[in-house]
Design a protein around this motif. Sequence first.
Motif, PDB file in Angstrom:
ATOM      1  N   ARG A  71       0.850  -1.204   0.000  1.00 26.42           N
ATOM      2  CA  ARG A  71       0.000   0.000   0.000  1.00 26.42           C
ATOM      3  C   ARG A  71       0.885   1.253   0.000  1.00 26.42           C
ATOM      4  O   ARG A  71       1.832   1.360   0.776  1.00 26.42           O
ATOM      5  CB  ARG A  71      -0.909   0.008   1.208  1.00 26.42           C
ATOM      6  CG  ARG A  71      -1.816   1.229   1.255  1.00 26.42           C
ATOM      7  CD  ARG A  71      -3.060   0.968   2.081  1.00 26.42           C
ATOM      8  NE  ARG A  71      -3.812   2.177   2.323  1.00 26.42           N
ATOM      9  CZ  ARG A  71      -4.649   2.739   1.454  1.00 26.42           C
ATOM     10  NH1 ARG A  71      -4.824   2.182   0.283  1.00 26.42           N
ATOM     11  NH2 ARG A  71      -5.311   3.834   1.766  1.00 26.42           N
ATOM     12  N   THR A  89       1.371   5.349   0.444  1.00 25.83           N
ATOM     13  CA  THR A  89       0.878   6.568   1.081  1.00 25.83           C
ATOM     14  C   THR A  89       1.802   7.710   0.675  1.00 25.83           C
ATOM     15  O   THR A  89       3.023   7.590   0.778  1.00 25.83           O
ATOM     16  CB  THR A  89       0.857   6.429   2.616  1.00 25.83           C
ATOM     17  OG1 THR A  89       0.076   5.292   2.972  1.00 25.83           O
ATOM     18  CG2 THR A  89       0.270   7.669   3.275  1.00 25.83           C
ATOM     19  N   ASP A 138       2.455  11.892   1.201  1.00 25.59           N
ATOM     20  CA  ASP A 138       2.173  13.088   1.991  1.00 25.59           C
ATOM     21  C   ASP A 138       2.560  14.314   1.179  1.00 25.59           C
ATOM     22  O   ASP A 138       3.679  14.392   0.662  1.00 25.59           O
ATOM     23  CB  ASP A 138       2.962  13.092   3.296  1.00 25.59           C
ATOM     24  CG  ASP A 138       2.543  11.988   4.250  1.00 25.59           C
ATOM     25  OD1 ASP A 138       1.434  11.435   4.087  1.00 25.59           O
ATOM     26  OD2 ASP A 138       3.329  11.681   5.166  1.00 25.59           O
ATOM     27  N   ARG A 179      -3.437  16.510  -5.798  1.00 23.42           N
ATOM     28  CA  ARG A 179      -3.840  15.168  -5.350  1.00 23.42           C
ATOM     29  C   ARG A 179      -4.262  14.311  -6.549  1.00 23.42           C
ATOM     30  O   ARG A 179      -3.822  13.170  -6.692  1.00 23.42           O
ATOM     31  CB  ARG A 179      -4.978  15.251  -4.337  1.00 23.42           C
ATOM     32  CG  ARG A 179      -5.512  13.876  -3.947  1.00 23.42           C
ATOM     33  CD  ARG A 179      -6.616  13.936  -2.922  1.00 23.42           C
ATOM     34  NE  ARG A 179      -5.974  14.097  -1.620  1.00 23.42           N
ATOM     35  CZ  ARG A 179      -6.321  14.993  -0.730  1.00 23.42           C
ATOM     36  NH1 ARG A 179      -7.307  15.834  -0.974  1.00 23.42           N
ATOM     37  NH2 ARG A 179      -5.706  15.063   0.424  1.00 23.42           N
ATOM     38  N   GLU A 182      -2.391  10.939  -7.939  1.00 19.10           N
ATOM     39  CA  GLU A 182      -3.115   9.675  -8.132  1.00 19.10           C
ATOM     40  C   GLU A 182      -2.991   9.178  -9.565  1.00 19.10           C
ATOM     41  O   GLU A 182      -2.800   7.989  -9.807  1.00 19.10           O
ATOM     42  CB  GLU A 182      -4.579   9.843  -7.729  1.00 19.10           C
ATOM     43  CG  GLU A 182      -4.770  10.007  -6.232  1.00 19.10           C
ATOM     44  CD  GLU A 182      -6.175  10.427  -5.822  1.00 19.10           C
ATOM     45  OE1 GLU A 182      -6.982  10.808  -6.712  1.00 19.10           O
ATOM     46  OE2 GLU A 182      -6.461  10.389  -4.611  1.00 19.10           O
ATOM     47  N   GLY A 216      -5.293   2.751  -5.725  1.00 17.97           N
ATOM     48  CA  GLY A 216      -5.749   2.807  -4.341  1.00 17.97           C
ATOM     49  C   GLY A 216      -4.774   3.434  -3.368  1.00 17.97           C
ATOM     50  O   GLY A 216      -4.835   3.167  -2.175  1.00 17.97           O
ATOM     51  N   GLU A 258      -3.133   6.240  -0.940  1.00 18.19           N
ATOM     52  CA  GLU A 258      -3.661   7.292  -0.084  1.00 18.19           C
ATOM     53  C   GLU A 258      -2.773   8.519  -0.244  1.00 18.19           C
ATOM     54  O   GLU A 258      -1.562   8.444  -0.053  1.00 18.19           O
ATOM     55  CB  GLU A 258      -3.669   6.846   1.377  1.00 18.19           C
ATOM     56  CG  GLU A 258      -4.193   7.903   2.325  1.00 18.19           C
ATOM     57  CD  GLU A 258      -4.140   7.507   3.789  1.00 18.19           C
ATOM     58  OE1 GLU A 258      -4.689   8.273   4.601  1.00 18.19           O
ATOM     59  OE2 GLU A 258      -3.544   6.472   4.120  1.00 18.19           O
ATOM     60  N   ARG A 301      -2.257  12.044   1.358  1.00 13.12           N
ATOM     61  CA  ARG A 301      -2.615  12.786   2.570  1.00 13.12           C
ATOM     62  C   ARG A 301      -2.117  14.221   2.505  1.00 13.12           C
ATOM     63  O   ARG A 301      -1.001  14.479   2.060  1.00 13.12           O
ATOM     64  CB  ARG A 301      -2.003  12.121   3.809  1.00 13.12           C
ATOM     65  CG  ARG A 301      -2.455  10.698   4.026  1.00 13.12           C
ATOM     66  CD  ARG A 301      -1.841  10.034   5.253  1.00 13.12           C
ATOM     67  NE  ARG A 301      -0.612  10.623   5.700  1.00 13.12           N
ATOM     68  CZ  ARG A 301      -0.295  10.855   6.982  1.00 13.12           C
ATOM     69  NH1 ARG A 301      -1.134  10.539   7.936  1.00 13.12           N
ATOM     70  NH2 ARG A 301       0.863  11.373   7.308  1.00 13.12           N
TER      71      ARG A 301
END
Length: 156
Positions: free
Chosen positions: A37, A39, A41, A56, A60, A70, A72, A74
């Motif tokens: 996964r 992530t 920032d 963002r 993505e 998928g 994330e 942040r």
Amino acid sequence: MEDVRAAVAAVPDPELPVVTIEQLGILRDVRVDATGRVTVDITPTYSGCPAMDAIRADVEAALAGAGVDGAEVRLVLAPAWTTDWITAEGRAALEEYGIAPPGPARGTVTALALSVRCPHCGSPDTRELSRFGSTACKALWVCRACQEPFDHVKPL
């Protein structure tokens, strides 16, 4: 992991497309956990920056292009972004594009700029026309020597 970070780091800033989000210091971290996964920032140049939704989405899309779904993304507000986070390459790209880069913020104290060097001719004989430039994070300046207007990234 390196391919994932490279894909994210290459995302251009939507308001300053000559620099990437990494060069601007918006990209804070990219992590891949043991399950794969991802992530990411990111930190805005100022709170309320309207470009963060676009950034963002661009992050993505870059990750999807690298085969990562998928992830994330942040929004991290602390510590607050500072002009110290703009890389040397980012400062050079801004100046080459005709935008005066800010000087280093030097920690929590912002140095008073008596003038901003013109990115077109290099003259320090400039003045601020408007505190508000083409975007909220830039001010509009003009050079008295060459008479060219230019944006200046506001120091934070």
